[in-house]
Scaffold this motif. Structure first.
Motif, PDB file in Angstrom:
ATOM      1  N   ASP A  65      38.035  34.380  52.883  1.00 29.69           N
ATOM      2  CA  ASP A  65      36.617  34.187  52.591  1.00 29.69           C
ATOM      3  C   ASP A  65      36.201  34.870  51.289  1.00 29.69           C
ATOM      4  O   ASP A  65      35.028  35.125  51.071  1.00 29.69           O
ATOM      5  N   VAL A  66      37.161  35.188  50.433  1.00 26.66           N
ATOM      6  CA  VAL A  66      36.851  36.003  49.257  1.00 26.66           C
ATOM      7  C   VAL A  66      35.948  35.251  48.272  1.00 26.66           C
ATOM      8  O   VAL A  66      35.985  34.025  48.173  1.00 26.66           O
ATOM      9  N   THR A  67      35.176  36.026  47.544  1.00 27.95           N
ATOM     10  CA  THR A  67      34.294  35.459  46.519  1.00 27.95           C
ATOM     11  C   THR A  67      34.744  35.965  45.144  1.00 27.95           C
ATOM     12  O   THR A  67      35.676  36.767  45.033  1.00 27.95           O
ATOM     13  N   ASP A  68      34.026  35.539  44.136  1.00 29.12           N
ATOM     14  CA  ASP A  68      34.368  35.951  42.759  1.00 29.12           C
ATOM     15  C   ASP A  68      34.389  37.468  42.595  1.00 29.12           C
ATOM     16  O   ASP A  68      35.131  38.003  41.777  1.00 29.12           O
ATOM     17  N   SER A  69      33.550  38.160  43.357  1.00 23.44           N
ATOM     18  CA  SER A  69      33.439  39.605  43.160  1.00 23.44           C
ATOM     19  C   SER A  69      34.754  40.325  43.470  1.00 23.44           C
ATOM     20  O   SER A  69      34.987  41.434  43.002  1.00 23.44           O
ATOM     21  N   ALA A  70      35.621  39.672  44.235  1.00 20.54           N
ATOM     22  CA  ALA A  70      36.905  40.302  44.564  1.00 20.54           C
ATOM     23  C   ALA A  70      37.750  40.541  43.326  1.00 20.54           C
ATOM     24  O   ALA A  70      38.615  41.416  43.318  1.00 20.54           O
ATOM     25  N   PHE A  71      37.519  39.769  42.287  1.00 17.48           N
ATOM     26  CA  PHE A  71      38.428  39.810  41.138  1.00 17.48           C
ATOM     27  C   PHE A  71      37.840  40.510  39.918  1.00 17.48           C
ATOM     28  O   PHE A  71      38.380  40.415  38.823  1.00 17.48           O
ATOM     29  N   GLU A  72      36.742  41.177  40.132  1.00 16.24           N
ATOM     30  CA  GLU A  72      36.094  41.838  38.998  1.00 16.24           C
ATOM     31  C   GLU A  72      37.004  42.857  38.327  1.00 16.24           C
ATOM     32  O   GLU A  72      36.990  43.027  37.117  1.00 16.24           O
ATOM     33  N   SER A  73      37.806  43.537  39.125  1.00 14.00           N
ATOM     34  CA  SER A  73      38.621  44.612  38.552  1.00 14.00           C
ATOM     35  C   SER A  73      39.629  44.084  37.536  1.00 14.00           C
ATOM     36  O   SER A  73      40.054  44.801  36.646  1.00 14.00           O
ATOM     37  N   TRP A  74      40.018  42.817  37.674  1.00 13.92           N
ATOM     38  CA  TRP A  74      41.004  42.282  36.746  1.00 13.92           C
ATOM     39  C   TRP A  74      40.508  42.348  35.310  1.00 13.92           C
ATOM     40  O   TRP A  74      41.254  42.700  34.399  1.00 13.92           O
ATOM     41  N   ALA A  75      39.259  41.983  35.123  1.00 14.35           N
ATOM     42  CA  ALA A  75      38.733  42.007  33.757  1.00 14.35           C
ATOM     43  C   ALA A  75      38.353  43.424  33.362  1.00 14.35           C
ATOM     44  O   ALA A  75      38.585  43.854  32.236  1.00 14.35           O
ATOM     45  N   GLU A  76      37.802  44.163  34.304  1.00 18.03           N
ATOM     46  CA  GLU A  76      37.303  45.492  33.963  1.00 18.03           C
ATOM     47  C   GLU A  76      38.427  46.481  33.688  1.00 18.03           C
ATOM     48  O   GLU A  76      38.340  47.310  32.798  1.00 18.03           O
ATOM     49  N   LEU A  77      39.494  46.381  34.475  1.00 22.40           N
ATOM     50  CA  LEU A  77      40.573  47.350  34.327  1.00 22.40           C
ATOM     51  C   LEU A  77      41.763  46.814  33.547  1.00 22.40           C
ATOM     52  O   LEU A  77      42.706  47.532  33.256  1.00 22.40           O
ATOM     53  N   GLY A  78      41.731  45.541  33.231  1.00 20.07           N
ATOM     54  CA  GLY A  78      42.845  44.979  32.483  1.00 20.07           C
ATOM     55  C   GLY A  78      44.131  44.965  33.280  1.00 20.07           C
ATOM     56  O   GLY A  78      45.192  45.269  32.770  1.00 20.07           O
ATOM     57  N   VAL A  79      44.017  44.621  34.555  1.00 16.05           N
ATOM     58  CA  VAL A  79      45.224  44.572  35.374  1.00 16.05           C
ATOM     59  C   VAL A  79      45.644  43.124  35.618  1.00 16.05           C
ATOM     60  O   VAL A  79      45.044  42.210  35.091  1.00 16.05           O
ATOM     61  N   CYS A  80      46.659  42.954  36.367  1.00 17.01           N
ATOM     62  CA  CYS A  80      47.295  41.682  36.751  1.00 17.01           C
ATOM     63  C   CYS A  80      48.141  41.111  35.634  1.00 17.01           C
ATOM     64  O   CYS A  80      48.455  39.935  35.620  1.00 17.01           O
ATOM     65  N   ARG A  81      48.586  41.962  34.724  1.00 16.85           N
ATOM     66  CA  ARG A  81      49.479  41.514  33.648  1.00 16.85           C
ATOM     67  C   ARG A  81      50.775  40.922  34.175  1.00 16.85           C
ATOM     68  O   ARG A  81      51.381  40.070  33.558  1.00 16.85           O
ATOM     69  N   SER A  82      51.228  41.472  35.316  1.00 15.44           N
ATOM     70  CA  SER A  82      52.534  41.046  35.808  1.00 15.44           C
ATOM     71  C   SER A  82      52.441  39.898  36.808  1.00 15.44           C
ATOM     72  O   SER A  82      53.462  39.452  37.330  1.00 15.44           O
ATOM     73  N   LEU A  83      51.244  39.433  37.058  1.00 17.95           N
ATOM     74  CA  LEU A  83      51.063  38.426  38.108  1.00 17.95           C
ATOM     75  C   LEU A  83      51.826  37.136  37.796  1.00 17.95           C
ATOM     76  O   LEU A  83      51.692  36.570  36.720  1.00 17.95           O
ATOM     77  N   GLU A  84      52.635  36.697  38.757  1.00 14.00           N
ATOM     78  CA  GLU A  84      53.398  35.462  38.574  1.00 14.00           C
ATOM     79  C   GLU A  84      52.993  34.384  39.572  1.00 14.00           C
ATOM     80  O   GLU A  84      53.163  33.207  39.326  1.00 14.00           O
ATOM     81  N   HIS A  85      52.485  34.851  40.711  1.00 12.43           N
ATOM     82  CA  HIS A  85      52.190  33.906  41.793  1.00 12.43           C
ATOM     83  C   HIS A  85      50.794  34.212  42.327  1.00 12.43           C
ATOM     84  O   HIS A  85      50.545  35.306  42.827  1.00 12.43           O
TER      85      HIS A  85
END
Ligand code: FES
Length: 487
Positions: A168-188
Motif C-alpha cells: 500500500d506504499v505511496t510516493d512518500s516512501a521513496f523520499e529518502s532516495w532523493a534526499e539522501l542520494g541512496v539506491c545507487r546500487s539498486l538493480e531490481h
C-alpha cells in the motif's frame, strides 16, 4: 586436550557458526549475552531480508530467486486473505491493541507478527546492519506502511533488490532516495500493484540512481556558463545543495542557493527558473537544451515557463485525448495542480523537444572535469557505461511498475534522464493506463539492454518493438489494473 568454552572462540569463528542459523535462532542467540548480541549484529548475517516470510515461519535467508519465477499462487492468495482479515480487524479495533483484545484469527495474528517484526528490525537491527543489506522483500505485506519503507530505505542505502509488490506504499516512501542520494546500487525494483505510486516516485528514483551525464563545462570554458552567470542573480537555481552526488563538482559550483521546500519534489536537485530573476530566458532555454539536464527539473513553473511562453499544451487547449477509463478524468488536474505544473504528462503534448532532452540528444564525449579525479568513459548509447567516482551507475536491470496506473509519460521521461537505464533488461508497464507510445519510445531509446521478451505494456498501445514485446501481463491477473480486465 583441555576443554574450551564456546565463549573463548574468536568472533570470526562465531560468525561462521552463526551463518548456519536462521533469523529466529539468531534473535534467540542475541539474547544470550552481550558478546553474542554483538556477533549477531554482523552485517554479513543479514544480507537478505524476507520479513513477510519470516513472520509466517519460513526462515529462508538466501539470495532472491529468478526474477521471472512466478510466486506460488496459494501463498499469494493466503497473504491477500490475511491482508483483508487484518484490514477488517484493524477498522473494527477500537485503538485497543492490548493482549486481551487480541483474540483474533490466525490470519490477523500473522500480520500483527509481521508488523512487530518490521518494527523490531527498524529499531534494533537495521541501524546496526542496514548498510550490509542487499535484498529486501516485502511483497504482499499488509503490515508495511510508507513510513516504515522510508525508514528502511534510509537505513539500507546499498540495496540491490527491493520488492514491494502489492503493498500500500505511496510516493512518500521513496523520499529518502532523493534526499539522501541512496539506491545507487539498486538493480531490481518491483513495484507491481503499488497503485498509489505516481511520477513523483520515478523522479525520486532517477535522482537516487545518480546521473551518468557529465557536467559538460569546466570552470573556465564553456560559453553556456558565462551566459548563465552574466548577471549576478541568475535566473536558474539548483534547489538541492546536497546534490553534488548527481551533478558533479563543476556543476555544484553553480549552486546558488538552497531553497527548502515542503514536499519531496521540492527537495530534489532540480533546476528552476525564478520568475523574479529572469535575466535571459532564451539563454536559459538554450542552455538546458545543450546540457540535457532539464529532465529532472520540470519543477514549479520553472523551465515550464519556457514552454508556457512558446506553445501551449494540447490538454489545456481543449484537445485533451480521451482516456480509456474514468480514472484519468481528474487525475492529471490533481497531480499537476499540486505540482503547479502545466503539463498533462504526455510527451506528445508537452513538447519534449522544447523542454526535456534525453541522453541520446546530449553529447557524451569523454571529458575530464578540472581538478577532479572522476573517470569518464563513453556514453551508454555508445555501448559503454559512464561511471564517476561518486558511484552513479544507474544499474537497474529489472523494473516493474505493473498496475501502477497513475504513471504517465512524464514519469517515464524522468527515468530516461541522467543517462537512461543502460542495463535495464526487464521492464513491466502492464496496466499503466496513461502512458503513450511517445513516452515509451523516449524511455526505450535509452535502454539499450532491454529484452523484448521481458518488455510488457498495454496491448492497446502501438509502442516500440510492438511485434516482439510481450504485451500486457495483467489481462489474466484478476487483481491488477488492466484496461481490458473483465473482457
Ligand atoms: Fe491495456 Fe492490460 S492495460 S491490455
Amino acid at each position: 586436550h583441555a576443554s574450551m568454552h564456546i565463549s573463548a572462540l574468536p568472533q570470526e569463528v562465531m560468525v561462521r557458526l552463526f551463518r548456519y542459523l536462521g533469523p529466529e535462532d539468531l534473535c534467540r542467540c542475541s539474547q544470550v549475552c552481550r558478546s553474542w548480541a554483538e556477533v549477531v549484529k554482523t552485517g554479513s548475517l543479514w544480507r537478505h531480508l524476507y520479513p513477510v516470510r519470516w513472520a509466517r515461519g519460513d526462515y529462508y535467508r538466501g539470495p532472491p530467486g529468478e526474477p521471472d519465477q512466478d510466486p506460488d499462487e496459494d501463498w499469494v492468495q493466503n497473504l491477500q486473505e490475511e491482508g483483508r482479515a487484518y484490514q477488517e480487524w484493524d477498522e473494527d479495533a477500537d485503538v485497543d491493541e492490548s493482549e486481551e483484545a487480541c483474540e483474533d484469527s490466525l490470519a490477523v495474528s500473522a500480520v500483527r507478527k509481521e508488523k512487530k517484526l518490521l518494527n523490531g528490525m527498524i529499531q534494533n537491527l537495521l541501524p546496526a546492519v542496514g548498510s550490509s543489506v542487499r535484498t529486501l522483500s516485502l511483497a504482499y505485506s499488509s503490515a508495511v506502511s510508507s513510513k516504515m519503507v522510508r525508514q528502511i530505505l534510509s537505513l539500507c542505502p546499498n540495496l540491490i533488490h527491493l520488492d514491494l509488490t502489492q503493498t500500500d506504499v505511496t510516493d512518500s516512501a521513496f523520499e529518502s532516495w532523493a534526499e539522501l542520494g541512496v539506491c545507487r546500487s539498486l538493480e531490481h525494483l518491483d513495484l507491481s500493484g503499488c497503485e498509489k505510486i505516481t511520477d513523483y516516485t520515478l523522479k525520486n528514483l532517477t535522482v537516487g540512481l545518480g546521473d551518468l551525464t557529465a557536467p559538460r563545462f569546466s570552470k573556465n570554458s564553456p560559453d553556456c556558463k558565462n551566459k548563465l552567470l552574466k548577471t549576478s542573480s541568475s535566473a536558474i537555481q539548483l534547489l538541492d545543495r546536497h546534490s553534488g552526488y548527481s551533478l558533479g563538482r563543476a556543476r555544484t559550483a553553480l549552486v546558488f542557493k538552497w531553497r527548502p521546500g515542503g514536499r519531496s519534489m521540492s527537495c530534489s536537485p532540480v533546476w528552476v527558473l525564478d520568475p523574479t530573476e529572469l535575466a535571459d530566458i532564451e539563454d536559459t532555454a538554450d542552455w538546458t537544451r545543450k546540457e540535457g539536464v532539464a529532465g529532472l527539473g520540470e519543477g514549479r513553473g520553472g523551465i515550464l515557463g519556457v514552454q508556457a511562453g512558446g506553445r501551449s499544451c494540447c490538454c489545456r487547449s481543449g484537445t485533451r485525448r480521451s482516456f480509456r477509463t474514468d480514472i484519468g478524468s481528474t487525475y492529471f488536474q490533481q497531480l499537476y495542480g499540486t505540482l503547479g505544473e502545466k503539463q498533462c504528462g504526455h510527451s506528445a503534448c508537452c513538447g519534449s523537444d522544447t523542454v526535456l532532452r534525453t541522453v541520446k540528444e546530449t553529447q557524451c564525449e569523454p571529458q575530464a572535469t578540472e581538478g577532479s579525479t572522476e573517470l569518464w568513459t563513453k556514453c551508454p548509447s555508445e555501448g559503454e557505461i559512464r561511471t564517476e567516482q561518486s558511484g552513479a551507475c544507474r544499474a537497474l536491470r529489472f523494473l516493474s511498475l505493473s498496475g501502477c496506473y497513475q504513471i504517465t509519460d512524464l514519469g517515464l521521461r524522468c527515468l530516461s534522464q541522467g543517462g537512461g537505464l543502460p542495463l535495464l533488461e526487464h521492464l513491466n508497464l502492464s496496466g499503466c493506463l496513461f502512458i503513450t507510445e511517445v513516452g515509451l519510445h523516449e524511455l526505450v531509446s535509452v535502454c539499450p539492454s532491454l529484452n523484448d521478451e521481458h518488455f510488457y505494456y498495454c496491448d492497446n498501445i502501438n509502442g516500440p518493438h510492438a511485434d516482439r514485446a510481450s504485451g500486457c501481463q495483467n489481462l489474466q491477473c484478476g487483481f491488477r489494473v488492466c484496461c481490458r480486465s473483465g473482457e
